[in-house]
Scaffold this active site. Structure first.
Site, PDB file in Angstrom:
ATOM      1  N   HIS A  36       0.845  -1.206   0.000  1.00  0.00           N
ATOM      2  CA  HIS A  36       0.000   0.000   0.000  1.00  0.00           C
ATOM      3  C   HIS A  36       0.878   1.253   0.000  1.00  0.00           C
ATOM      4  O   HIS A  36       0.597   2.230  -0.695  1.00  0.00           O
ATOM      5  CB  HIS A  36      -0.885   0.068   1.247  1.00  0.00           C
ATOM      6  CG  HIS A  36      -1.711  -1.162   1.504  1.00  0.00           C
ATOM      7  ND1 HIS A  36      -1.707  -1.820   2.710  1.00  0.00           N
ATOM      8  CD2 HIS A  36      -2.563  -1.848   0.705  1.00  0.00           C
ATOM      9  CE1 HIS A  36      -2.533  -2.850   2.648  1.00  0.00           C
ATOM     10  NE2 HIS A  36      -3.059  -2.894   1.439  1.00  0.00           N
ATOM     11  N   LYS A  87       3.950 -11.989  -4.018  1.00  0.00           N
ATOM     12  CA  LYS A  87       3.363 -10.675  -3.761  1.00  0.00           C
ATOM     13  C   LYS A  87       3.384 -10.425  -2.257  1.00  0.00           C
ATOM     14  O   LYS A  87       3.084 -11.317  -1.472  1.00  0.00           O
ATOM     15  CB  LYS A  87       1.925 -10.663  -4.281  1.00  0.00           C
ATOM     16  CG  LYS A  87       1.296  -9.283  -4.223  1.00  0.00           C
ATOM     17  CD  LYS A  87      -0.115  -9.329  -4.756  1.00  0.00           C
ATOM     18  CE  LYS A  87      -0.785  -7.988  -4.547  1.00  0.00           C
ATOM     19  NZ  LYS A  87      -2.220  -8.090  -4.381  1.00  0.00           N
ATOM     20  N   LYS A 124       0.943 -11.608   0.388  1.00  0.00           N
ATOM     21  CA  LYS A 124       0.731 -13.045   0.548  1.00  0.00           C
ATOM     22  C   LYS A 124       2.031 -13.780   0.866  1.00  0.00           C
ATOM     23  O   LYS A 124       2.068 -14.989   0.917  1.00  0.00           O
ATOM     24  CB  LYS A 124       0.137 -13.605  -0.749  1.00  0.00           C
ATOM     25  CG  LYS A 124      -1.176 -12.960  -1.094  1.00  0.00           C
ATOM     26  CD  LYS A 124      -1.910 -13.756  -2.150  1.00  0.00           C
ATOM     27  CE  LYS A 124      -3.288 -13.157  -2.368  1.00  0.00           C
ATOM     28  NZ  LYS A 124      -3.420 -12.482  -3.631  1.00  0.00           N
ATOM     29  N   CYS A 178     -17.204 -19.109   0.114  1.00  0.00           N
ATOM     30  CA  CYS A 178     -16.568 -18.006  -0.620  1.00  0.00           C
ATOM     31  C   CYS A 178     -17.480 -16.798  -0.696  1.00  0.00           C
ATOM     32  O   CYS A 178     -17.013 -15.710  -0.991  1.00  0.00           O
ATOM     33  CB  CYS A 178     -16.266 -18.389  -2.060  1.00  0.00           C
ATOM     34  SG  CYS A 178     -15.040 -19.655  -2.273  1.00  0.00           S
ATOM     35  N   CYS A 182     -20.899 -20.686  -3.881  1.00  0.00           N
ATOM     36  CA  CYS A 182     -20.194 -21.311  -2.750  1.00  0.00           C
ATOM     37  C   CYS A 182     -20.396 -20.395  -1.555  1.00  0.00           C
ATOM     38  O   CYS A 182     -19.976 -19.238  -1.586  1.00  0.00           O
ATOM     39  CB  CYS A 182     -18.706 -21.484  -3.046  1.00  0.00           C
ATOM     40  SG  CYS A 182     -17.785 -21.913  -1.546  1.00  0.00           S
ATOM     41  N   CYS A 215     -16.687 -26.515  -5.283  1.00  0.00           N
ATOM     42  CA  CYS A 215     -15.983 -25.232  -5.240  1.00  0.00           C
ATOM     43  C   CYS A 215     -14.488 -25.473  -5.429  1.00  0.00           C
ATOM     44  O   CYS A 215     -13.910 -26.333  -4.764  1.00  0.00           O
ATOM     45  CB  CYS A 215     -16.229 -24.558  -3.883  1.00  0.00           C
ATOM     46  SG  CYS A 215     -15.066 -23.220  -3.561  1.00  0.00           S
ATOM     47  N   HIS A 252     -12.743 -24.526  -1.844  1.00  0.00           N
ATOM     48  CA  HIS A 252     -13.091 -25.304  -0.645  1.00  0.00           C
ATOM     49  C   HIS A 252     -13.311 -26.784  -0.945  1.00  0.00           C
ATOM     50  O   HIS A 252     -13.417 -27.596  -0.031  1.00  0.00           O
ATOM     51  CB  HIS A 252     -14.335 -24.720   0.011  1.00  0.00           C
ATOM     52  CG  HIS A 252     -14.116 -23.331   0.535  1.00  0.00           C
ATOM     53  ND1 HIS A 252     -14.392 -22.211  -0.215  1.00  0.00           N
ATOM     54  CD2 HIS A 252     -13.584 -22.897   1.703  1.00  0.00           C
ATOM     55  CE1 HIS A 252     -14.070 -21.136   0.485  1.00  0.00           C
ATOM     56  NE2 HIS A 252     -13.564 -21.513   1.641  1.00  0.00           N
TER      57      HIS A 252
HETATM   58  N1  MSP Z   1     -10.031  -1.676  -2.086  1.00  0.00           N
HETATM   59  C1  MSP Z   1      -9.467  -2.060  -3.330  1.00  0.00           C
HETATM   60  C2  MSP Z   1      -9.212  -0.868  -4.214  1.00  0.00           C
HETATM   61  C3  MSP Z   1     -10.404  -0.025  -4.492  1.00  0.00           C
HETATM   62  S1  MSP Z   1      -9.980   1.401  -5.401  1.00  0.00           S
HETATM   63  C4  MSP Z   1     -11.421   2.008  -5.909  1.00  0.00           C
HETATM   64  C5  MSP Z   1      -8.150  -2.789  -3.097  1.00  0.00           C
HETATM   65  N2  MSP Z   1      -7.560  -2.583  -1.930  1.00  0.00           N
HETATM   66  S2  MSP Z   1      -6.210  -3.281  -1.433  1.00  0.00           S
HETATM   67  O1  MSP Z   1      -5.984  -2.723  -0.138  1.00  0.00           O
HETATM   68  O2  MSP Z   1      -6.330  -4.688  -1.519  1.00  0.00           O
HETATM   69  O3  MSP Z   1      -5.082  -2.920  -2.431  1.00  0.00           O
HETATM   70  C6  MSP Z   1      -4.876  -1.643  -2.870  1.00  0.00           C
HETATM   71  C7  MSP Z   1      -3.630  -1.482  -3.716  1.00  0.00           C
HETATM   72  O4  MSP Z   1      -2.487  -1.977  -3.058  1.00  0.00           O
HETATM   73  C8  MSP Z   1      -3.694  -2.148  -5.080  1.00  0.00           C
HETATM   74  O5  MSP Z   1      -3.323  -1.179  -6.053  1.00  0.00           O
HETATM   75  C9  MSP Z   1      -2.631  -3.194  -5.022  1.00  0.00           C
HETATM   76  O6  MSP Z   1      -2.001  -3.375  -6.247  1.00  0.00           O
HETATM   77  C10 MSP Z   1      -1.677  -2.584  -4.022  1.00  0.00           C
HETATM   78  N3  MSP Z   1      -0.826  -3.609  -3.470  1.00  0.00           N
HETATM   79  C11 MSP Z   1      -1.154  -4.588  -2.571  1.00  0.00           C
HETATM   80  N4  MSP Z   1      -0.067  -5.402  -2.430  1.00  0.00           N
HETATM   81  C12 MSP Z   1       0.932  -4.972  -3.245  1.00  0.00           C
HETATM   82  C13 MSP Z   1       2.270  -5.316  -3.443  1.00  0.00           C
HETATM   83  N5  MSP Z   1       2.838  -6.344  -2.870  1.00  0.00           N
HETATM   84  N6  MSP Z   1       3.016  -4.505  -4.257  1.00  0.00           N
HETATM   85  C14 MSP Z   1       2.533  -3.355  -4.804  1.00  0.00           C
HETATM   86  N7  MSP Z   1       1.282  -3.026  -4.636  1.00  0.00           N
HETATM   87  C15 MSP Z   1       0.396  -3.923  -4.052  1.00  0.00           C
HETATM   88  O7  MSP Z   1      -7.697  -3.493  -3.980  1.00  0.00           O
END
Ligand code: MSP
Length: 502
Positions: free
Chosen positions: A21, A294, A297, A129, A126, A143, A146
């Site tokens: 983020h 990523k 995760k 989910c 599901c 699913c 699951h």
């Molecule tokens: N809530 C939605 C966005 C709605 S916008 C109208 C969402 N939120 S999020 O919190 O899951 O992710 C927001 C942003 O963080 C996304 O642009 C996503 O690509 C970015 N990132 C989350 N993990 C990331 C990395 N490991 N590396 C770079 N950016 C990544 O999706």
């Protein structure tokens, strides 16, 4: 006056802020600061995405109401951005009244224009989910996640006629060659449109935590429909038409590649359906990866921005993240690389330069700095560096802009090495070298301000200038020869400590 309206995605409040983020938010902050240095009127928007199942579930797990969950986590995001010196102009929360109004207004416009209809959604569902699946995605009829039986479900939903927008979206790609950058993501989005678009279900009756549909209160909006509208809300959509007309044409969205479909396909279609023009521009970045996974995760799970800032310093973190992770491709994120970057460019680079110059001047009579030489070779270096940096910021490439800016730091350090002012007696020859170095520091403090605002303010103060580099105006401030001389220069503790990766 030029206007610049930049947005980050709004972050889900099921989870606390991590470096993924922070990456988008930092890049946006630096870009906005760069535009402010040019005198643009800037509006930088970030915020939190607070509705939907994900948040409702997280609240249940934590024994909270969804609103409590949202309040707590939204605060964590705001604290993280404050800690990182993110100069946002607005922080939107989708639970705010202004946003409810905007979402409902946008839907009404789409409805009046014939792009929303009610139908029964039938499919296999599901429950674990809380998601529908296409028959083709099931594993032996179960699913895929699951591996448990799915149920036949039918739900009355409102649908958005996305299928009606294929040609208009393709025409937008034709008309605006840089609607989405970098090119690879533009191609990806265009392929999604070409591949065909199915209508979208945009409401739910199976969920309470959302914005109610104004004329059918059994329904709440699907979270993505609600979330995307945040950008319009903050610009005044539905509440302040004049403000909206002022800011909307300057809008550009920063986002990660995982949410291209929503932003670059669904959102433009929603805007067209509601009759909102022009469409925004999109700047897409890749993922920060930890050992190939990523970040959110990965096994390192989540790296909290505050933890890294405690180790590297706020500016150390800001600089190394912006410098080492180009905007666009995926990039490897490692603690060792950040530390190395802080040491090479900040401690040994800018910090060392400042230390050398200020300590010599501060030892001389009156601690007064001298003026630069008009024809200094460093004047050529700064001119070229500014031109390259400006071009890179315009292309949304902060890493390249910083690389160009640090050419000034490197060459000025080499210049000092070549002329050894510490060995020269006080007099015109020494004054000339020191004046040049002070002028180079002044220019770096302006050009690097978007990345490391606190440190640049300190450089500014130590070389005796009044105010703050944020008040400088480009391109004028990058012109060689403005450091006046005769100012009191202060030496101090090293600006950036040398770090160890252990
Ligand atoms: N809530 C939605 C966005 C709605 S916008 C109208 C969402 N939120 S999020 O919190 O899951 O992710 C927001 C942003 O963080 C996304 O642009 C996503 O690509 C970015 N990132 C989350 N993990 C990331 C990395 N490991 N590396 C770079 N950016 C990544 O999706």
């Amino acid at each position: 006056m030029a206007r610049y309206f930049a947005t980050t995605p709004i972050y889900y409040v099921n989870d606390v802020p991590h470096m993924g983020h922070a990456y988008t938010t930092l890049n946006g902050d630096a870009l906005c600061r760069w535009r402010r240095l040019h005198g643009d009127e800037v509006f930088y928007l970030t915020g939190t995405d607070e509705h939907g199942l994900k948040v409702q579930r997280a609240a249940e797990e934590n024994g909270l109401t969804p609103q409590e969950q949202a309040d707590r986590t939204s605060r964590r995001f705001r604290e993280a951005w404050d800690l990182l010196d993110i100069a946002y102009d607005d922080f939107i929360r989708t639970t705010e009244a202004r946003h409810h109004t905007a979402v409902q207004t946008l839907l009404e416009r789409c409805y009046e224009n014939g792009y929303v209809y009610k139908d029964t959604y039938q499919g296999v569902y599901c429950v674990s989910c809380e998601a529908y699946y296409a028959e083709a995605d099931l594993t032996d009829g179960n699913c895929p996640i699951h591996e448990s039986p799915v149920e036949e479900m039918a739900e009355d939903n409102y649908f958005f006629r996305l299928s009606a927008f294929r040609d208009r979206l393709l025409a937008w790609f034709e008309a605006v060659p840089d609607n989405i950058t970098p090119e690879r993501y533009r191609n990806e989005a265009r392929a999604l449109v070409r591949g065909g678009l199915e209508d979208l279900s945009i409401t739910r009756t199976s969920l309470q935590w959302g914005i109610p549909v104004p004329w059918d209160r059994k329904h709440v909006f699907y979270v993505w429909y609600d979330a995307l509208t945040n950008y319009a809300t903050a610009a005044g959509y539905g509440t302040d038409d004049e403000r909206f007309a002022t800011w909307w044409p300057a809008c550009r969205h920063l986002l990660g590649k995982d949410i291209i479909r929503f932003h670059c396909v669904y959102w433009p279609a929603m805007l067209m359906a509601a009759g909102v023009e022009p469409l925004p521009r999109f700047h897409v970045h890749g993922w920060l990866l930890v050992s190939g996974a990523k970040m959110a995760k990965s096994s390192v799970v989540q790296i909290a921005p505050a933890d890294l800032a405690a180790d590297l310093g706020v500016d150390g973190l800001r600089y190394s993240v912006l410098r080492d992770n180009p905007f666009g491709p995926d990039s490897d994120f490692s603690y060792e690389a950040l530390v190395q970057r802080c040491n090479s460019d900040l401690a040994n680079g800018l910090g060392n330069l400042l230390q050398r110059v200020t300590s010599i001047v501060a030892r001389s009579a009156g601690s007064l700095g001298s003026a630069p030489v008009p024809e200094s070779p460093l004047g050529v270096v700064t001119e070229q560096a500014y031109a390259s940096a400006a071009e890179a910021w315009d292309r949304v490439q902060p890493s390249v802009a910083l690389e160009a800016t640090w050419r000034i730091v490197r060459e000025t350090n080499e210049y000092l090495q070549a002329h050894q002012p510490w060995k020269l007696d006080p007099g015109p020859a020494r004054d000339a070298v020191l004046g040049d170095a002070l002028e180079a520091l002044r220019i770096v403090a302006v050009l690097a301000h978007p990345a490391i605002p606190r440190s640049c303010a300190e450089v500014w103060r130590r070389i005796g200038l009044a105010g703050d580099p944020s008040q400088a105006r480009l391109p004028g401030a990058a012109i060689w020869g403005q450091y006046p001389g005769g100012l009191t220069v202060t030496a101090g503790a090293p600006l950036f400590p040398r770090l160890s990766a252990d």
